[in-house]
Design an enzyme around this catalytic site. Structure first.
Site, mmCIF file in Angstrom:
data_model
loop_
_atom_site.group_PDB
_atom_site.id
_atom_site.type_symbol
_atom_site.label_atom_id
_atom_site.label_comp_id
_atom_site.label_asym_id
_atom_site.label_seq_id
_atom_site.Cartn_x
_atom_site.Cartn_y
_atom_site.Cartn_z
ATOM 1 C CD GLU A 316 -3.028 -1.205 2.145
ATOM 2 O OE1 GLU A 316 -2.934 -0.418 3.104
ATOM 3 O OE2 GLU A 316 -3.966 -2.016 2.006
ATOM 4 C CD GLU A 436 -3.650 -6.123 2.700
ATOM 5 O OE1 GLU A 436 -4.596 -5.373 3.034
ATOM 6 O OE2 GLU A 436 -2.474 -5.929 3.045
#
Length: 704
Positions: A316, A436
């Site tokens: 991220e 994810e």
């Protein structure tokens, strides 16, 4: 997004069948008999325990006909330790003592030569749960061949800790990234352990990772495991930024356990993304040096590891204080290219190791995808993988702004994101991993999103990812699969996820039917979402309800008759009085709870902005959402662009304590001395009005 200590701990799963000899694994026992010939009669049975918990388990059975085509089938076996079947789907299962008989369900009675039919069941067990020793199909012993020329179908109930249930443990050839990433499906995240930002892997509340945990995850059917790792607190200072040897050795130990289990393994640079990498716009040289030093050490440490170990450049990625999208894109491109250069230059297996590159924020927005596409074009490396994360349509994912249902907006958000990455990468032969996935509401607890709506979301997610050839990795911070109990906190959810890896399941407009506590009970309708399946039956326990008497089906409309509902609720105690299963031609059954209720009753209360709970008699009902408005009709409380407040952030029901708590976050953005009208929406369709007024830190609540 992955969890932050003190903030979100965001939660983020196909058991491959062993070919050859029988393999048996606790909580994932598999018995397989093989053959490569057929004649007049012969069969192969694959029996696996897909999941197991104290006292119960789910069994999956696949029957392959090796002989001439058959028009109807009966499979028989004996349980060796007193197990029983409690419910089944895609077959009619009966038992006499230890002897079990499974007969076709009519629609699946024909099995062509080398054709396979599958069914499943839930069962109970005590003491031990071995696989059956043998099976017969229409009286023929299933030896894995024809006649008696094949090995026995008996199974061994044990394996070593390092054995793999994978169909293949050999590495994919370099350059075959699409095939390797397909073999990684499905995947699981070991979240909130080695990525914790405290002193060690237990600092966010999870126990130390064990080899047994990974063994048990493998037995659930996962083929890959993502091991997020945060490195910053384990690194020395400039100029060498040396990684602590003990920490690196611990990471390597866990990685080696996973590789020994046959997993594909992904490791990364995780919460470093917001701890120090994000300062790159204002401290470029130092951040770049530290990042390069880190990957130089990791590449050296793992250069001889199996090709099934995969590196991810950064989790991220994000930047603070940048000038905007253009600079963000440039900085991420630098990190991804330096990562690629360092790993490839380190030699060994790293010369062709699969490398994962994320978009900015691991977003699937088109602009972010275009930026990463540019990097892929420049690197021109056939062993690269793109990754994004997916937590669903935000209002639904956190239950805000009335986003209580899996509706067309939620579905189209998913379709749009998956389509964009598939079109940009998969269509060009570049594999994609959804590194994810989950729902952001899992940050608080899984009850934020209503169970049936949650199941529909995950059923569709698994289906659509499969159609787009995307590999998915479930985010799990310990809330889904117990790190020491080795059981699922929500077996029904995992059952739906597991089914979605291979097939679709039928669902319905709701997983409940509400009936009144007193008075006559009217017939109730549910809309069936067939999802390519056909409706088969409606069952309570092991008993089929009578079509035409207890229920009717017209097109996609399932109607429960007044007489059946009246019988099912019996004495009409509050809550769930009966549970039915709508059974379809494929996938898992759809649970329908028959619930007796009265309209909830709320009561006056006083408290403070730090602690205010109003008494609530739920009387069998469940709270769906809450609206908040001022007397002039304007929206009150946080996120005042909507009247519907965020579940469990601004309000939280407790059916055990019989209260509804209004959180401090709600009162923090409520005008002083202004009366707020709250409308509580319940899943029965009931709405109840309540009023609160904040005066300083004092709160008063009333029903009028």
């Amino acid at each position: 997004m992955a969890g932050l200590l003190g903030g979100r701990h965001t939660l983020r799963a196909r058991l491959a069948l062993a070919i050859g000899a029988v393999v048996a694994v606790l909580a994932g026992l598999v018995a397989v008999v093989t053959t490569n010939a057929y004649a007049a009669a012969g069969c192969q049975v694959t029996y696996r325990i897909a999941s197991q918990w104290p006292g119960g388990f789910t069994g999956d059975v696949a029957v392959k006909n090796l002989g001439d085509p058959i028009g109807g089938w009966t499979l028989r076996w004996a349980f060796g330790a007193g197990q029983t079947v409690t419910q089944a789907w895609n077959a009619t299962v009966t038992a006499s003592g230890a002897q079990v008989t499974a007969a076709d369900a009519g629609y699946n009675g024909a099995i062509a030569t080398n054709g396979t039919v599958s069914f499943g069941f839930n069962g109970s067990w005590t003491g031990s749960n071995p696989v059956p020793a043998s099976f017969t199909l229409n009286g023929t012993v299933c030896t894995g061949g024809v006649g008696s020329a094949s090995p026995s179908a008996s199974a061994s109930p044990s394996r070593s800790a390092s054995a793999s249930p994978s169909t293949s443990t050999s590495p994919q050839p370099s350059g075959d990234a699409m095939a390797a990433v397909a073999a990684m499906q499905p995947g699981w995240n070991l979240g909130n352990s080695l990525d914790a930002t405290g002193a060690d892997e237990t600092s966010w509340g999870n126990p130390r990772v064990t080899a047994a945990l990974l063994d048990n995850i493998r037995a659930q059917g996962f083929n890959s495991v993502r091991i997020p790792v945060t490195w910053g607190q384990h690194m020395g200072g400039a100029p060498n930024y040396t990684v602590d040897a003990a920490w690196l050795a611990r990471v390597k130990e866990v990685v080696d356990w996973a590789l020994a289990d046959g997993f594909y393994v992904m490791i990364n640079v995780h919460h470093d993304s917001w701890q120090w990498l994000n300062t790159m716009p204002g401290d470029r040289a130092n951040v770049q040096n530290k990042y390069n030093a880190l990957w130089t050490q990791l590449a050296a440490a793992f250069r001889g590891s199996s090709p099934k170990l995969v590196f991810e450049s950064v989790n991220e990625p994000q930047f603070t204080g940048s000038s905007g999208d253009a600079q963000n894109a440039e900085l991420l491109a630098v990190l991804n290219k330096e990562f690629h250069r360092i790993v490839r230059a380190s030699g060994g297996t790293n010369a062709t190791r699969l490398l994962v590159l994320p978009t900015l924020h691991t977003s699937a927005d088109q602009a972010r995808i275009d930026e990463l596409t540019s990097t892929f074009n420049q690197l021109n490396d056939r062993n690269l993988i793109a990754t994004v994360h997916f937590y669903g349509y935000w209002p639904f994912s956190v239950n805000v702004a009335g986003g209580t249902r899996f509706d067309p907006a939620v579905e189209q958000d998913l379709v749009g994101q998956f389509d964009r990455v598939a079109n940009a990468f998969v269509a060009r032969g570049i594999p994609v991993i959804i590194g994810e996935y989950g729902l952001l509401g899992f940050d608080r607890h899984t009850g934020t999103i209503e169970q049936g709506e949650k199941l529909k979301f995950f059923e569709y997610l698994g289906h659509y990812a499969r159609t787009k050839k995307l590999t998915t990795m479930l985010w799990d911070n310990g809330q889904h699969f117990g790190r020491t109990s080795f059981t699922w906190s929500d077996p029904e959810l995992f059952g739906q996820i597991r089914s979605s890896w291979t097939t679709r399941s039928g669902t319905a407009s709701a997983d409940f039917v509400y009936v009144p506590k007193t008075g006559s009970i009217a017939a109730q309708n549910l809309t069936l979402n067939l999802n390519g399946t056909t409706f088969q039956s409606l069952r309570q326990g092991s008993t089929d309800l009578v079509r035409g008497t207890d229920y009717t089906v017209s097109g996609n409309q399932l109607t429960l008759t007044s007489a059946a509902l009246t019988r099912l609720v019996a004495s009409r105690s509050y809550g769930v009085n009966a549970t039915l299963q709508a059974r379809f031609s494929a996938g898992v059954p759809w649970r329908i709870n028959i619930i007796t209720f009265d309209p909830p009753v709320l009561a006056a209360a006083t408290g403070t902005t730090a602690a205010f709970s109003l008494p609530a008699q739920f009387r069998g009902d469940q709270l769906a959402t809450m609206e908040a408005k001022y007397a002039d009709g304007s929206n009150a409380g946080p996120q005042n662009w909507t009247s519907f407040k965020e579940f469990d952030v601004t309000f939280a029901p407790d059916t055990t304590a019989n209260t509804i708590t209004l959180r401090p976050a709600f009162f923090a953005e409520v005008n002083d001395n202004a009366r707020v009208t709250l409308t509580f929406h319940f899943w029965s369709g009931t709405r109840v009005t309540y009023f609160v007024t904040k005066s300083g830190s004092t709160v008063t609540g009333s029903t009028s």
